[in-house]
Design an enzyme around this catalytic site. Structure first.
Site, mmCIF file in Angstrom:
data_model
loop_
_atom_site.group_PDB
_atom_site.id
_atom_site.type_symbol
_atom_site.label_atom_id
_atom_site.label_comp_id
_atom_site.label_asym_id
_atom_site.label_seq_id
_atom_site.Cartn_x
_atom_site.Cartn_y
_atom_site.Cartn_z
ATOM 1 N N ASP A 39 -47.863 -33.642 -14.021
ATOM 2 C CA ASP A 39 -46.720 -31.927 -13.241
ATOM 3 C C ASP A 39 -46.629 -31.384 -12.217
ATOM 4 O O ASP A 39 -47.963 -31.871 -11.342
ATOM 5 C CB ASP A 39 -47.248 -31.642 -14.203
ATOM 6 N N LYS B 286 -41.574 -31.346 -12.798
ATOM 7 C CA LYS B 286 -40.189 -31.324 -12.867
ATOM 8 C C LYS B 286 -40.103 -29.751 -12.344
ATOM 9 O O LYS B 286 -40.763 -28.725 -13.982
ATOM 10 C CB LYS B 286 -39.629 -31.247 -13.763
ATOM 11 N N MET C 155 -42.827 -19.712 -19.461
ATOM 12 C CA MET C 155 -41.316 -19.583 -18.779
ATOM 13 C C MET C 155 -40.498 -18.088 -19.005
ATOM 14 O O MET C 155 -38.670 -19.168 -19.761
ATOM 15 C CB MET C 155 -41.127 -21.026 -19.602
#
Lengths: 268, 268
Positions: free
Chosen positions: B41, B63, B177
């Protein structure tokens, strides 16, 4: 960096992880190997304690269900006394120190005593036991939230003091220390509106070679898993459906010999 | 045990932990050191990648927010292709593989392809970032439940698709997030009935030397912490009160030189 003025002693609250001794963190293991004194919970793997220095003092302060062996205040006093004597103390706690382990109280006691300490997080069985059974706590298609609760708090009337109505609306619910009250908990969730056919699982001795997984529905998991004794992790939610697929895959432990060839970090 | 008939290849979904590279598990690090191929990641510590074999193939499939670099399906294809070529593949994911990381989808893809895999849990930043700021997620006096949610799911009308009313009633709420939607999230919680003066904190880059902690109340944390960019962990609940006491204690990093004397496990 000049470290000669660094204050001593120091206490390290270390999470031992969920059961498999190799799921301790690298940093936690380093502290364990360095400790003068280790105060550990019940259910800590003997493989971890074998990592201690030969001359380390190892004290079992574990408390078992319904049988308080050492009171919390005594644990605080032991921590403080050894630290004040200049010893490096590791407080080795199952899972994560700050997830249902009274680590918060221990931290407060050390702060009140003016003793510097650190917290080294651990892998909580709330996450790892389901994972070891093939159950992800979140999944893009069916779970964008999870809640973790303790199932052993009782009110005077025998009900568990949790907001089961709110909890029934969280996608994935993980219950720790809930086996003694599993039938009451599942009934409360159904009464609060959670569908009786919601998938559910109980994972006993998660992440260890003794791991047992029982699956069912919210309405029957208490009957199906009632024979399992603690330690066990209860998971309720659509993510439990994943476990059936995972079970068709070979067991992790089948590959351990290959993966670990000559590389097992801890002595078993 | 005869392992000669063990099927190969095998894929290991490994949790890298919350940021501090030494918070990877002992088992996860062993797999990383053994891998032929590593798919990692974004935000994985370079110190961890330096633990790879010199001849390991290291592929960044990270990402970033709003900028999909490799689609999820391509990650599945890469995993399957390397495994089918007989390579031992480590899929190194931030935090825990099964807590908001689409690890569940990757596991499903491997099951569908008939590729044996294992999951090695990691320390989630949901637990570790608060701990690193001195905030226990549970506390006997004020928190017997916690919930973890993602704050980046949007419905068509721009609201976050979570049951904020139910979440407002969980003792401790952790939002991952969630920085881009923090003002909307806090407003939704207050509208749902959570007290506007509930303590709240944002921990940016938790467990790393760059860690920043901002505290406030539910009603003003978005304004106070609005300048912090991801990665950040948001905590809401009475347990945040603990952080003030913890701050009066010396910082952990003050003691690192003493504790790690000659024993740092990973090269920095």
């Amino acid at each position: 960096m000049n470290t000669s003025n660094q204050p001593r002693p120091l206490i390290s609250l270390v999470g031992a992880g969920p059961g498999d001794p190799e799921l301790i963190t690298v940093k936690g293991l380093a502290r364990l190997r360095e400790a003068d004194v280790i105060l550990h919970d019940a259910l800590i793997s003997p493989a971890l304690l074998r990592e201690a220095r030969r001359d380390a003092r190892i004290i079992d302060v574990g408390k078992r269900h319904g049988q308080q062996r050492i009171r919390q205040g005594e644990i605080h006093a032991l921590l403080i006394r050894h630290a004040q004597a200049g010893r490096f103390v590791v407080r080795l706690k199952g899972g994560d120190p700050f997830v249902f382990g009274r680590g918060g109280e221990e931290a407060e006691a050390l702060e009140a005593a003016g003793i510097p300490y650190e917290v080294i997080p651990g892998v909580s069985s709330a996450v790892a036991a389901p994972a070891s059974a093939g159950i992800p706590l979140t999944h893009r298609t069916c779970a964008a939230s999870f809640a973790v609760v303790t199932g052993h708090r009782k009110q005077g009337n025998g009900t568990i003091s949790q907001d089961w109505e709110a909890l029934s609306r969280i996608d994935t619910l993980v219950i720790l220390m809930g086996m003694h009250n599993l039938a009451r908990i599942t009934a409360a969730l159904i009464a609060a509106g959670r569908a009786a056919d919601t998938p559910a699982a109980v994972i006993q001795w998660g992440t260890t070679p003794q791991q047992v997984v029982v699956t069912g529905k919210l309405q029957d998991i208490a009957a199906r898993a009632g024979h399992l004794s603690p330690p066990a992790t209860i998971v309720i939610g659509d993510v439990v459906r994943q476990v059936e697929a995972a079970r068709q895959s070979p067991r992790l432990t089948d590959y351990e010999p290959y993966l670990n060839a000559g590389r097992t970090v801890l002595q078993r």
